[in-house]
Design a protein around this motif. Sequence first.
Motif, short mmCIF file in Angstrom:
data_model
loop_
_atom_site.label_atom_id
_atom_site.label_comp_id
_atom_site.label_asym_id
_atom_site.label_seq_id
_atom_site.Cartn_x
_atom_site.Cartn_y
_atom_site.Cartn_z
N GLY A 94 48.61 54.04 -76.63
CA GLY A 94 49.95 54.57 -76.34
C GLY A 94 50.71 55.06 -77.32
N ASN A 95 52.10 54.63 -77.35
CA ASN A 95 52.86 54.97 -78.66
C ASN A 95 52.86 53.89 -79.51
OD1 ASN A 95 54.38 53.38 -77.04
ND2 ASN A 95 56.20 54.78 -77.14
N ASN A 96 51.79 53.10 -79.61
CA ASN A 96 51.65 52.00 -80.56
C ASN A 96 50.87 53.00 -82.06
OD1 ASN A 96 49.21 52.35 -79.14
ND2 ASN A 96 48.47 50.55 -79.43
N ALA A 97 50.49 54.17 -81.46
CA ALA A 97 49.90 54.99 -82.54
C ALA A 97 50.84 55.78 -83.15
CB ALA A 97 48.92 55.99 -81.90
N GLY A 98 50.56 55.92 -84.51
CA GLY A 98 51.62 56.98 -85.31
C GLY A 98 50.68 57.82 -86.40
N HIS A 99 50.53 59.13 -85.89
CA HIS A 99 49.56 59.84 -86.49
C HIS A 99 50.46 61.00 -87.45
CE1 HIS A 99 46.18 59.07 -83.27
NE2 HIS A 99 46.70 57.96 -83.97
N LYS A 118 55.79 71.06 -96.36
CA LYS A 118 56.78 69.94 -96.76
C LYS A 118 57.09 69.24 -95.48
CE LYS A 118 58.23 70.33 -101.55
NZ LYS A 118 57.04 71.15 -101.51
N GLN A 119 57.01 69.79 -94.20
CA GLN A 119 57.52 69.18 -92.79
C GLN A 119 56.45 68.24 -92.43
OE1 GLN A 119 60.42 69.89 -91.22
NE2 GLN A 119 59.69 68.16 -90.26
N LYS A 120 56.99 66.88 -92.44
CA LYS A 120 56.26 65.74 -91.76
C LYS A 120 56.36 65.62 -90.36
CE LYS A 120 55.92 60.70 -92.32
NZ LYS A 120 56.63 59.71 -93.29
N TYR A 121 55.31 65.59 -89.66
CA TYR A 121 55.28 65.30 -88.06
C TYR A 121 54.57 63.90 -88.11
CZ TYR A 121 55.92 70.32 -87.97
OH TYR A 121 56.38 71.51 -88.31
N VAL A 122 55.10 62.92 -87.24
CA VAL A 122 54.67 61.96 -86.62
C VAL A 122 54.22 61.63 -85.11
CG1 VAL A 122 54.54 59.29 -86.77
CG2 VAL A 122 55.55 60.46 -88.66
N LEU A 123 53.12 61.74 -84.72
CA LEU A 123 52.99 61.99 -83.41
C LEU A 123 52.34 60.68 -82.80
CD1 LEU A 123 52.84 64.92 -82.59
CD2 LEU A 123 51.77 64.88 -84.58
N HIS A 124 53.02 60.27 -81.72
CA HIS A 124 52.61 59.06 -81.16
C HIS A 124 51.93 58.85 -79.77
CE1 HIS A 124 55.33 57.07 -84.05
NE2 HIS A 124 56.20 57.88 -83.69
#
Length: 422
Positions: A36-41, A47-53
Amino acid sequence: MANTILVGAQWGDEGKGKIIDVLTERADIVVRTQGGNNAGHTVFIGKQKYVLHLVPSGILRKRKTCVIGNGVVIDPLGLVEEIDGLRKLGIKTDGNLFISETAHLVFPYHREMDAQREILKGKNKIGTTKRGIGPAYGDKAARTGLRVVDLVNSSRFETLLRQKIKENNEILKAFGAQPLSFQNVHAAYRAAGDRLKPFVTNTVVLLHEAMQQQKEILFEGAQGTFLDIDHGTYPFVTSSNTTAGGACTGSGVPPHRMDRVVGVMKAYTTRVGEGPLPSESAEIADLLHAMGREFGATTGRARRCGWFDAVATRQATMVNGIDELAITNIDGLDSLETIKACVGYRVGTTRYDYVPNDIEALSKCQPVYVEFPGWQTATDKARRWKELPAKARSYLKAIAELTGARLAIASVGPAREQTIFV
Ligand code: GDP
Ligand code: IMO
Ligand code: MG
């Protein structure tokens, strides 16, 4: 046509998001199948950082279809926030994101129960992400969970939620925690349900129709092999099947339609949360943390670090059927004079070539190391295999051989272009 399962071969945070982003270029559909949103990808584009959950990392590439499969547990409020966050960064989800009707939902009582159980466990806590993952999968297995189909049916949702809040408030009171207000939770979830409704569909049918049209599917694993509920270091695990089989059950795509399994692993080992980590080393933890690296993408916690553990990754190859390896974070070892890799465990005179299932035995395991000379040269600018220092190539070949799969990708930095196809 190649359907690819990508899994973490260690304890999560191997760099799956980065590798998914790279492989998505050649795929049509990217599917999350568990967790679930325990994930952090984490994915960097420029330069743009994206963190997908919860949203598959494939969403960052235009014209790719992304699916949140039936095996995922969805916190609807978290998902709406994630979609809005992506939109603010110019990433579109309308028309290319699909959510399974049968995925289970995470509620505030799951999160509260997760937190309360951790408090009760005291020094034996798991170190969960407190996202309610364990209790949500618990409800699923007990057949008492609510699913996305329920969320988008307003009258049924109200009846079911009222009952769940009533029942869970009794448990929360017993823990000495604050009971939840049905009205508040209902209002927030109804609003999220209305927002998510256009994305909801029968994703099993969607995926099978896509396969009939020869589309290529990439299955984005979350967590890692040793956090698997069956094959991990139980009870210090998450609550889903993070190994390759989870991609089938969590999507409805049968095993014989899967063409290859890619295992992602770091050139060293990390773990966030509690539980044994035989090759843990203060030397490498201090080095990486001083570089500002290895802090969790979901909770910000400092990750525990250790030398590469080939006992674990060899077992990961076995359990997942890993064909190809992607080794990431090679550049993290650039400064070292000597690099160790764990090739066995020892407890007294007993030697283990596999990860013992008894957690007490595993926590007593001492690593047996072999040493490699460090390359002491920056690797982050290398773009081809031959541009890597010879000592780095030798180390990578050795750890791939110990792991028992073919080295296919070497990653020397977080950016897309810092990727070497071997
Ligand atoms: P995931 O959960 O497996 O997707 O991994 P995370 O995103 O939680 O953690 C991996 C971290 O390593 C992220 O900060 C990535 O940007 C970063 N990363 C991935 N590959 C490389 C690499 O080859 N070198 C460096 N320096 N960072 C990397
Ligand atoms: P990605 O997909 C690393 C860990 C938690 C804890 C245990 C149980 O980014 O690799 P949970 O909240 O799932 O009940 O916590 O699992 N954990 C992860 N560790 N990466 C993750 O995901 C993780 N998801 C859960 O730290 O030890
Ligand atoms: Mg992560």
